[in-house]
Design an enzyme around this catalytic site. Sequence first.
Site, short mmCIF file in Angstrom:
data_model
loop_
_atom_site.label_atom_id
_atom_site.label_comp_id
_atom_site.label_asym_id
_atom_site.label_seq_id
_atom_site.Cartn_x
_atom_site.Cartn_y
_atom_site.Cartn_z
N GLY A 171 -36.75 -10.21 3.93
CA GLY A 171 -37.44 -10.27 2.65
C GLY A 171 -36.65 -11.01 1.60
O GLY A 171 -35.96 -11.99 1.86
N GLY A 172 -36.75 -10.48 0.38
CA GLY A 172 -36.05 -11.10 -0.73
C GLY A 172 -34.56 -11.16 -0.50
O GLY A 172 -33.87 -12.00 -1.11
N GLY A 406 -34.18 -49.98 3.76
CA GLY A 406 -33.91 -48.97 2.73
C GLY A 406 -32.72 -48.11 3.13
O GLY A 406 -31.98 -47.62 2.27
N ALA A 407 -32.54 -47.92 4.42
CA ALA A 407 -31.43 -47.09 4.88
C ALA A 407 -30.09 -47.76 4.57
O ALA A 407 -29.09 -47.08 4.33
CB ALA A 407 -31.56 -46.82 6.37
C1 HXC Z 1 -33.84 2.38 2.63
C2 HXC Z 1 -33.42 1.83 4.79
C3 HXC Z 1 -33.98 0.54 4.59
C4 HXC Z 1 -34.46 0.23 3.29
C5 HXC Z 1 -33.33 0.65 6.63
N1 HXC Z 1 -33.04 1.84 6.08
N2 HXC Z 1 -33.92 -0.16 5.73
N3 HXC Z 1 -33.35 2.73 3.81
N4 HXC Z 1 -34.37 1.19 2.35
N5 HXC Z 1 -34.97 -0.95 3.03
C6 HXC Z 1 -32.39 2.97 6.72
C7 HXC Z 1 -33.23 3.64 7.79
O1 HXC Z 1 -34.04 4.59 7.21
C8 HXC Z 1 -32.14 4.25 8.66
O2 HXC Z 1 -31.67 5.42 8.04
C9 HXC Z 1 -31.02 3.25 8.58
O3 HXC Z 1 -31.26 2.48 7.41
C10 HXC Z 1 -30.97 2.31 9.78
O4 HXC Z 1 -32.28 1.75 9.96
P1 HXC Z 1 -32.97 1.66 11.41
O5 HXC Z 1 -34.38 1.32 11.17
O6 HXC Z 1 -32.65 2.89 12.19
O7 HXC Z 1 -32.16 0.48 12.06
P2 HXC Z 1 -32.67 -0.68 13.02
O8 HXC Z 1 -33.54 -0.12 14.09
O9 HXC Z 1 -31.47 -1.45 13.43
O10 HXC Z 1 -33.59 -1.60 12.10
C11 HXC Z 1 -33.06 -2.28 11.01
C12 HXC Z 1 -34.20 -2.89 10.15
C13 HXC Z 1 -35.24 -1.79 9.81
C14 HXC Z 1 -34.84 -4.03 10.95
C15 HXC Z 1 -33.54 -3.48 8.91
O11 HXC Z 1 -34.55 -0.64 9.30
C16 HXC Z 1 -36.25 -2.23 8.82
O12 HXC Z 1 -37.21 -2.93 9.15
N6 HXC Z 1 -36.05 -1.82 7.55
C17 HXC Z 1 -36.98 -2.16 6.48
C18 HXC Z 1 -36.87 -3.64 6.14
C19 HXC Z 1 -37.75 -4.00 4.99
O13 HXC Z 1 -38.96 -4.17 5.11
N7 HXC Z 1 -37.13 -4.03 3.80
C20 HXC Z 1 -37.79 -4.34 2.59
C21 HXC Z 1 -37.87 -5.89 2.56
S1 HXC Z 1 -38.64 -6.46 1.15
P3 HXC Z 1 -30.98 6.61 8.82
O14 HXC Z 1 -30.88 7.72 7.84
O15 HXC Z 1 -31.87 6.93 9.99
O16 HXC Z 1 -29.64 6.10 9.26
C22 HXC Z 1 -37.40 -6.72 0.13
C23 HXC Z 1 -37.85 -7.09 -1.21
C24 HXC Z 1 -36.74 -7.77 -1.95
O17 HXC Z 1 -36.27 -6.63 0.44
C25 HXC Z 1 -37.36 -8.66 -2.98
C26 HXC Z 1 -36.34 -9.29 -3.84
C27 HXC Z 1 -36.98 -10.27 -4.76
#
Ligand code: HXC
Length: 516
Positions: A171-172, A406-407
């Site tokens: 994401g971001g 041009g290159a």
């Molecule tokens: C809070 C999070 C988290 C998040 C993961 N965790 N992402 N907690 N906020 N964004 C936590 C999980 O709950 C878990 O907690 C631990 O981190 C490990 O995650 P897992 O899923 O068990 O690990 P894995 O299987 O390796 O997967 C990793 C991952 C997945 C691919 C990153 O966790 C995931 O898809 N997370 C969400 C990604 C996402 O959509 N983020 C938002 C993007 S949008 P525990 O307690 O079990 O250890 C964004 C907007 C920004 O970022 C914009 C800026 C302009």
Amino acid sequence: MTVEDRLQELLKLKEQAKLGGGPQRIDAQHSRGKLTARERLEILLDEDSFEEMDTIMTHRSVEFGLDKQKYYGDAVVTGFGTIDGRLVYVFSQDFTVFGGSLSEAVSEKITKVMHMAIRNGAPVVGLNDSGGARIQEGVVSLKGYGDIFALNVQASGVVPQISAVMGPCAGGAAYSPALTDFIFMVNETGQMYITGPEVVKATTGEEVTHEQLGGAMSNATRSGVAHFAVDGEEACLLEVRRLLSYLPANNLEDPPAVASSDDPRRRAEDMFEVVPEDPTRPYDVRDVILRIADDGDFMEVHEHYAQNVVVGFSRMASHTVGIVANQPLHLAGALDIDAARKIARFVRFCDAFNVPILTLVDVPGYLPGLSQEYGGIIAHGAKIIYAYTEATVPKVTVTLRKAYGGAYVAMGSKHLRVDVNLAWPTGEFAVMGPEGAVNIIFRNQLSKADDAVALRAKLVKDYKDRFASPLVAASRGYIDDVIDPRETRYRVIRSFEMLRNKTDSNPAKKHGTMPL
Ligand code: HXC
């Protein structure tokens, strides 16, 4: 409580902070083939040089039961240390704490070191391993990203900013690395994308794996977002150290000199074997670079992207040089959209950080074709011209063989404020290659000729005799000297030595309007 008691308490908290999200999550991190945030910093920084900051900062969120889940330091380790004795600021996201996600506190920790880096003039290295915005914190987390992005922009061109993507970067979260100067990715564990595979499937119906979508090689070969794809975290961190060895700490300093015993006058006796005289025969331009650089030293940037050109850092007579070269092994070294983006970005980085630029030319032209035209080769190709002209650092160009159309102009010609232009005797300067030129200017004669084949051969020979040498360009002063290819190293070193105190500037302006 005595001072000693307080110190002991603080030490205890710091020991807790070192455990991040706890032993189980550290084991899980290792079982994913990843190191922890602190283990990474140990490899990146000189031994015992790391000074951690905000070790006991915590998040302040109370939603979703977060008030009962606090970890000292939250999901990032920040501070400063040294690399080869030189100051760097660092942040290393801790995936064991809420998946390294960005809370308000995490963003405050990161922006604190970025502010310091800008004020004190030292690079920032960010080690990324994060699930993105801390979902439980909502818009507060998004604000945190905004703050980091704004500082990335402020720091741009002031201090080098290096990102290593060592885990997810979704994401971001991908936009902070995207705003930095160089992105390293670890093969198989580092992934960067705007939306993950599930969202892609729901939106476009495409089924892709994480690795296909945003793995290191996908970003190094297809998108060009990653500059380096490295096997293994340790190798990746060592490559970050290596890159920094070529760079100054900030835009007001020169890159550090690294002593070399390689004789500046060393000749490359086998240069004629490396580069065939026939302008249509390919060779690997890296073999030329290795022969002219100090001890064959060359760190290629964007090795897997737009392979028709080669860019990277090298040293000559102990000083850093940014090298840009056509690569006849791919697309005959022609310039296309990707190559233009690659060159322009590299040249602008060099210019921002006082790195002199050496250009090695062997180019048949810009790549023709519908996809190139529709893709905007005119606008993208113009970036090369823009970047070379704007650059005020010392610029030396050596034309090895062809420089057409041009290159010719774009690849560091004299006309774009390049300081020294040298050519090998095999240099050819013309609007286009002999065959194409003859077909156009003698179309009528050829269509009426009894023996068109013989006439064409004669006309091509005439054209080659006239243009297939550096003499016309040299007689106009577009080429300062025609040199013995075996002496290229020495002649380039002499040119850069002569330019060491160059001062040049552009007309006063807020900023140009580059064709982005
Ligand atoms: C809070 C999070 C988290 C998040 C993961 N965790 N992402 N907690 N906020 N964004 C936590 C999980 O709950 C878990 O907690 C631990 O981190 C490990 O995650 P897992 O899923 O068990 O690990 P894995 O299987 O390796 O997967 C990793 C991952 C997945 C691919 C990153 O966790 C995931 O898809 N997370 C969400 C990604 C996402 O959509 N983020 C938002 C993007 S949008 P525990 O307690 O079990 O250890 C964004 C907007 C920004 O970022 C914009 C800026 C302009």
